[in-house]
Write a protein that holds these residues in place. Structure first.
Motif, short mmCIF file in Angstrom:
data_model
loop_
_atom_site.label_atom_id
_atom_site.label_comp_id
_atom_site.label_asym_id
_atom_site.label_seq_id
_atom_site.Cartn_x
_atom_site.Cartn_y
_atom_site.Cartn_z
N VAL A 125 38.10 36.02 30.64
CA VAL A 125 36.72 35.53 30.78
C VAL A 125 35.75 36.71 30.70
O VAL A 125 34.73 36.64 30.02
CB VAL A 125 36.53 34.75 32.10
CG1 VAL A 125 35.06 34.51 32.39
CG2 VAL A 125 37.30 33.45 32.06
N ILE A 126 36.08 37.79 31.38
CA ILE A 126 35.21 38.97 31.37
C ILE A 126 35.02 39.48 29.95
O ILE A 126 33.90 39.75 29.51
CB ILE A 126 35.78 40.08 32.29
CG1 ILE A 126 35.69 39.64 33.75
CG2 ILE A 126 35.05 41.40 32.07
CD1 ILE A 126 36.48 40.52 34.71
N VAL A 127 36.12 39.60 29.21
CA VAL A 127 36.03 40.08 27.83
C VAL A 127 35.17 39.12 26.99
O VAL A 127 34.31 39.56 26.23
CB VAL A 127 37.44 40.23 27.22
CG1 VAL A 127 37.37 40.47 25.72
CG2 VAL A 127 38.19 41.36 27.90
N GLY A 128 35.38 37.81 27.17
CA GLY A 128 34.59 36.83 26.44
C GLY A 128 33.11 36.90 26.76
O GLY A 128 32.26 36.84 25.87
N VAL A 129 32.80 37.06 28.05
CA VAL A 129 31.40 37.15 28.46
C VAL A 129 30.77 38.43 27.92
O VAL A 129 29.64 38.42 27.44
CB VAL A 129 31.26 37.05 30.00
CG1 VAL A 129 29.86 37.41 30.46
CG2 VAL A 129 31.63 35.65 30.47
N GLN A 130 31.51 39.54 27.98
CA GLN A 130 30.99 40.79 27.44
C GLN A 130 30.71 40.65 25.95
O GLN A 130 29.67 41.12 25.46
CB GLN A 130 31.98 41.94 27.68
CG GLN A 130 32.05 42.38 29.12
CD GLN A 130 33.15 43.39 29.36
OE1 GLN A 130 34.18 43.39 28.69
NE2 GLN A 130 32.93 44.26 30.33
N LEU A 131 31.60 40.01 25.24
CA LEU A 131 31.41 39.80 23.81
C LEU A 131 30.18 38.94 23.55
O LEU A 131 29.35 39.26 22.70
CB LEU A 131 32.66 39.16 23.20
CG LEU A 131 32.65 38.92 21.71
CD1 LEU A 131 32.48 40.21 20.94
CD2 LEU A 131 33.93 38.22 21.27
#
Length: 182
Positions: A125-131
């Motif tokens: 989720v963190i990676v997706g939100v950062q993207l």
């Protein structure tokens, strides 16, 4: 003389001088300021001087480790064209995450299988939100026409709704933890 003055070995001084000789001036400044380490700099020396500062900026902004920096530089070198290199600089988390082997993904022996799966899902989720946030910060967002906005906005609403549900769900875990501490 430098080895004697600094108290380091002659080979240490020689390696540092060689490193400085291969560095872009902007990157050398970052080393002097302490924002990147010599390990980061060694990875950057694989790049042409004109590209080192751009990659160094990503390393600093994302707080990458030297190992992550090395992976980023290698991905940058493997890029076939400028759009790919630009993508790597704009979305380094995605590049680093995709490049991770299963053994490098977050794991904690103190956690159960479910606990590790939960942690892994959280990282995803963190990676997706950062993207998503980096895309929202892209200047091309101002170029979207009204039709594109009409199509995309419902997805933003849905993401926002899920973010609210996630906040509630994680809040429950935090409340449970504070009760346990009492």
């Amino acid at each position: 003389d430098l080895a004697r003055i600094t108290g380091h070995s002659r080979s240490w001084v020689s390696r540092r001088l060689s490193l400085i000789d291969k560095m872009d001036e902007k990157v050398s400044s970052e080393i002097m300021m302490g924002t990147i380490t010599s390990s980061h700099a060694r990875a950057l020396t694989k790049l042409p001087r004109g590209k080192q500062a751009d990659v160094a900026r990503v390393i600093i902004n994302c707080g990458l480790t030297s190992r992550q920096s090395d992976k980023l530089v290698n991905a940058f070198l493997k890029a076939e064209d400028e759009p790919q290199r630009s993508y790597i600089l704009n979305y380094p988390e995605q590049i680093l995450w995709d490049d991770l082997s299963d053994s490098e993904k977050p794991y904690d022996a103190r956690l159960s299988l479910f606990g590790n799966e939960l942690m892994q899902s959280t990282v995803n989720v963190i990676v997706g939100v950062q993207l998503l946030l980096s895309k929202m910060d892209d200047h091309r967002i101002d170029l979207l026409d009204e039709t594109e906005k009409v199509i995309i906005i419902p997805f933003f609403r849905k993401a926002s709704d899920y973010a609210g549900k996630l906040t509630e769900a994680t809040g429950v875990l935090q409340i449970d933890k504070s009760k346990q501490q009492q």
